[in-house]
Design a protein around this motif. Sequence first.
Motif, short mmCIF file in Angstrom:
data_model
loop_
_atom_site.label_atom_id
_atom_site.label_comp_id
_atom_site.label_asym_id
_atom_site.label_seq_id
_atom_site.Cartn_x
_atom_site.Cartn_y
_atom_site.Cartn_z
N ARG A 122 44.77 41.91 48.76
CA ARG A 122 45.53 43.30 47.79
C ARG A 122 47.15 42.85 48.50
O ARG A 122 48.05 43.29 48.85
CB ARG A 122 45.28 43.83 47.06
CG ARG A 122 44.50 43.08 46.54
CD ARG A 122 43.63 44.49 44.71
NE ARG A 122 45.32 44.98 44.67
CZ ARG A 122 45.34 44.34 43.63
NH1 ARG A 122 45.20 43.02 42.65
NH2 ARG A 122 46.46 44.17 42.96
N GLN A 137 46.15 35.05 41.41
CA GLN A 137 45.55 36.14 43.41
C GLN A 137 44.60 35.37 44.12
O GLN A 137 45.62 34.14 45.28
CB GLN A 137 45.59 37.17 43.51
CG GLN A 137 46.83 38.04 42.24
CD GLN A 137 46.38 39.29 42.32
OE1 GLN A 137 45.11 39.85 41.35
NE2 GLN A 137 46.84 40.20 41.83
N LEU A 144 40.50 40.67 41.82
CA LEU A 144 42.26 39.41 42.20
C LEU A 144 41.46 39.16 41.04
O LEU A 144 40.60 38.25 40.25
CB LEU A 144 41.56 38.24 43.57
CG LEU A 144 41.37 38.81 44.50
CD1 LEU A 144 41.30 38.29 45.64
CD2 LEU A 144 42.79 39.92 45.29
N ILE A 155 49.03 39.91 48.77
CA ILE A 155 49.15 40.05 46.81
C ILE A 155 50.48 40.73 46.72
O ILE A 155 52.23 40.97 46.24
CB ILE A 155 48.21 41.24 46.27
CG1 ILE A 155 46.88 39.67 46.14
CG2 ILE A 155 48.21 40.33 44.59
CD1 ILE A 155 47.35 38.25 45.87
#
Lengths: 167, 167
Positions: B130, A18, A14, B134
């Motif tokens: 993620r 993030q 990340l 994300i």
Amino acid sequence: VNFDASAAQDVVWLNHDQQQAWRALVEAHARLLARLDFELQSSLGMSLADYQVLVHLSEADGQALRMADLAERLQLTPGGLTRRLNGLVELGLVERRVCPEDRRGSFAAMTPSGLATLEAAAPIHVAGVRRYVIEPLTNDQLLTLGEALRAIDAGLVSPIDAAPGPG
Amino acid sequence: VNFDASAAQDVVWLNHDQQQAWRALVEAHARLLARLDFELQSSLGMSLADYQVLVHLSEADGQALRMADLAERLQLTPGGLTRRLNGLVELGLVERRVCPEDRRGSFAAMTPSGLATLEAAAPIHVAGVRRYVIEPLTNDQLLTLGEALRAIDAGLVSPIDAAPGPG
DNA sequence: TAAGATTGAGAAGTCAATCTTC
DNA sequence: GAAGATTGACTTCTCAATCTTA
């Protein structure tokens, strides 16, 4: 979409933004709910958890919901809801009713006392949400916050069957 | 249910967007953490809670932290951290060390086995973040999400002494 | 047989009391 | 006495087993 095809094998770390966003979500949420629970608890002796039950019942037709339905909205297991409802029933805020059409099931129904308690608690709770969530944000931030969280939620609605494998 | 305004004189209700954002925060957070915990649990038998301990220790000088310091970062009470650490110590992932300068205190220190476990768990955890945080967001949404949550957090740093009065 | 709700056993946290060290 | 950490008693949840009805 920014998709790294080798993501299943290579760990993509990340970046700073993030990492910050993810940690802020965990930390701000924990502090926020603790504060809102504290304020309800110290002013009315009521937990945020019990308050949420009354909120969902108040929005339902006849101010009553099937146990399984209520459990899903609260993101609780059936057993968890049974036990939470026990406390509310003892306080006289909610009552159980047999379901006439399917006698396996039962309804959780708000009592008049439950409605009165909700009406007393709501201003306190709403004031907290305004103070800690609405007021610190610009209108644009608030809108994007809601959008982003709903997008995250939408990616999580699939059932939990297994960890996603590399396939 | 619509509440009569007379029940709460100065209560300003939440409009649609505010309501949506607040509920999305609660619901998405709950689903997200449940999923990340499930993925760590099912792939390595490790809880997200224990993982967080290792993360914080790995970032500290000497990969060790005072109990009170670690408790604050994890938003745990002292008693809660003691009990969480017991499990990690039994697994051999963390060890307790006496603090030489203040023998009342003790350190929680990551062991080599703890570091190895963290290195195995991190890719799984990061992949989940993620995938669920994300990737569903645009870069702009992610940045604003982080900003907004840090603004909320900043409004909560004051100590919990009493519910805010009408002033 | 399965689905809805409850129960027993256990996990993981809080609070208040305690013990040790400052 | 006060601060750092732990412990006992308790709360609240989950999971698996159970009971009831479909």
